[in-house]
Motif scaffolding. Structure first.
Motif, short mmCIF file in Angstrom:
data_model
loop_
_atom_site.label_atom_id
_atom_site.label_comp_id
_atom_site.label_asym_id
_atom_site.label_seq_id
_atom_site.Cartn_x
_atom_site.Cartn_y
_atom_site.Cartn_z
N SER A 60 0.13 -3.54 -6.03
CA SER A 60 0.75 -3.39 -4.72
C SER A 60 -0.29 -3.77 -3.66
O SER A 60 -1.38 -4.25 -3.99
CB SER A 60 1.24 -1.95 -4.51
OG SER A 60 0.14 -1.08 -4.33
N ARG A 61 0.02 -3.48 -2.44
CA ARG A 61 -0.91 -3.82 -1.36
C ARG A 61 -2.21 -3.03 -1.44
O ARG A 61 -3.26 -3.50 -1.06
CB ARG A 61 -0.21 -3.57 -0.03
CG ARG A 61 -0.93 -4.06 1.16
CD ARG A 61 -0.07 -3.98 2.37
NE ARG A 61 -0.80 -4.44 3.53
CZ ARG A 61 -0.35 -4.35 4.75
NH1 ARG A 61 0.84 -3.84 4.97
NH2 ARG A 61 -1.06 -4.79 5.75
N TYR A 62 -2.12 -1.78 -1.95
CA TYR A 62 -3.28 -0.90 -1.95
C TYR A 62 -3.77 -0.47 -3.33
O TYR A 62 -4.88 0.02 -3.47
CB TYR A 62 -2.99 0.37 -1.14
CG TYR A 62 -2.47 0.09 0.24
CD1 TYR A 62 -3.25 -0.57 1.17
CD2 TYR A 62 -1.19 0.48 0.62
CE1 TYR A 62 -2.78 -0.84 2.44
CE2 TYR A 62 -0.72 0.21 1.90
CZ TYR A 62 -1.52 -0.44 2.80
OH TYR A 62 -1.04 -0.71 4.06
N VAL B 278 -8.30 -1.47 -2.28
CA VAL B 278 -8.89 -1.54 -0.94
C VAL B 278 -9.67 -0.25 -0.72
O VAL B 278 -9.44 0.75 -1.38
CB VAL B 278 -7.82 -1.71 0.16
CG1 VAL B 278 -7.06 -3.01 0.00
CG2 VAL B 278 -6.87 -0.53 0.20
N SER B 279 -10.59 -0.28 0.24
CA SER B 279 -11.33 0.93 0.59
C SER B 279 -10.50 1.78 1.53
O SER B 279 -9.83 1.27 2.42
CB SER B 279 -12.66 0.58 1.26
OG SER B 279 -13.51 -0.04 0.33
N PHE B 280 -10.54 3.08 1.32
CA PHE B 280 -9.92 4.05 2.21
C PHE B 280 -11.05 4.91 2.78
O PHE B 280 -11.41 5.93 2.20
CB PHE B 280 -8.95 4.97 1.46
CG PHE B 280 -7.82 4.27 0.78
CD1 PHE B 280 -6.98 3.41 1.45
CD2 PHE B 280 -7.57 4.51 -0.56
CE1 PHE B 280 -5.93 2.79 0.80
CE2 PHE B 280 -6.52 3.90 -1.21
CZ PHE B 280 -5.69 3.04 -0.52
N ASN B 281 -11.63 4.49 3.88
CA ASN B 281 -12.77 5.19 4.50
C ASN B 281 -13.87 5.43 3.46
O ASN B 281 -14.41 4.49 2.93
CB ASN B 281 -12.32 6.48 5.18
CG ASN B 281 -11.41 6.19 6.36
OD1 ASN B 281 -11.37 5.08 6.86
ND2 ASN B 281 -10.69 7.19 6.80
N GLU B 282 -14.16 6.70 3.13
CA GLU B 282 -15.24 7.01 2.19
C GLU B 282 -14.89 6.66 0.74
O GLU B 282 -15.76 6.57 -0.11
CB GLU B 282 -15.62 8.51 2.26
CG GLU B 282 -16.27 8.92 3.57
CD GLU B 282 -15.25 9.24 4.65
OE1 GLU B 282 -14.07 9.47 4.33
OE2 GLU B 282 -15.63 9.22 5.83
N CYS B 283 -13.62 6.52 0.45
CA CYS B 283 -13.18 6.15 -0.89
C CYS B 283 -13.27 4.63 -1.02
O CYS B 283 -12.42 3.90 -0.50
CB CYS B 283 -11.75 6.64 -1.13
SG CYS B 283 -11.09 6.21 -2.75
N ARG B 284 -14.28 4.17 -1.70
CA ARG B 284 -14.54 2.73 -1.79
C ARG B 284 -13.57 2.03 -2.74
O ARG B 284 -12.98 2.66 -3.63
CB ARG B 284 -15.98 2.49 -2.24
CG ARG B 284 -17.00 3.06 -1.31
CD ARG B 284 -17.02 2.29 -0.01
NE ARG B 284 -17.82 2.98 0.98
CZ ARG B 284 -17.45 3.17 2.23
NH1 ARG B 284 -16.30 2.73 2.64
NH2 ARG B 284 -18.22 3.79 3.08
N LYS B 285 -13.47 0.74 -2.57
CA LYS B 285 -12.61 -0.12 -3.39
C LYS B 285 -12.95 0.08 -4.87
O LYS B 285 -14.13 0.08 -5.24
CB LYS B 285 -12.84 -1.57 -2.97
CG LYS B 285 -11.95 -2.58 -3.60
CD LYS B 285 -12.23 -3.95 -3.00
CE LYS B 285 -11.30 -4.98 -3.53
NZ LYS B 285 -11.53 -6.30 -2.90
#
Length: 157
Positions: A87-89, A109-116
């Protein structure tokens, strides 16, 4: 006297600009944090839907099944066998290399502190307890904070 009033005004103006800049930074930071949680919520909904279908399949067949066998269609572009998608994320997988009745989502994708690729949301049906919720395992702490209810698989309606 007029000169000192001007210097006080410039100092006050400088302080005001710094304070407004700091407040704008805080607001933008908070908006990005909320945006990350909204994007990550996709995995909660998908895991909940998968869990519901897995339980229904297990009740009827007394066996765990793959994505295709239980009728779960992960979001995004599907692979040929329907057992993987992107999906997109997230990248979703039924993890068939390790057996049936498994759900794996990895952030692309990265979500702030949660890296790719750092977040791995994993759940599996317990073969010894065919009926019941799957066992869910949240990713590393900085990714798990985005999906606090994942371990309860509350994402379905």
């Amino acid at each position: 006297m007029n000169r000192s009033n001007t210097s006080i005004t410039i100092a006050n103006l400088s302080v005001a600009v710094v304070l407004v800049g700091a407040l704008a930074f805080i607001v933008v930071y908070k908006l990005f944090a909320v945006d990350a949680k909204v994007k990550a919520s996709e995995v909660i909904l998908q895991a909940g839907q998968w869990n519901k279908l897995l339980v229904a399949h297990a009740i009827e067949n007394e066996d765990l099944g793959s994505f295709a066998e239980i009728g779960y269609v992960p979001p995004g572009k599907l692979s040929e066998g329907g057992e993987n998608s992107k999906s997109r994320y997230f990248k979703y997988s039924s993890d068939l290399d390790n057996g049936k009745g498994r759900f794996l989502a990895v952030n692309t994708v990265s979500f702030n502190e949660c890296r790719k690729y750092e977040g791995k949301w994993f759940a599996y049906g317990n073969p010894e307890q065919i009926v019941g919720n799957a066992v869910a395992e949240a990713p590393v702490a900085r990714c798990a904070t985005l999906t606090p209810f994942f371990e309860l698989l509350r994402g379905y309606h």
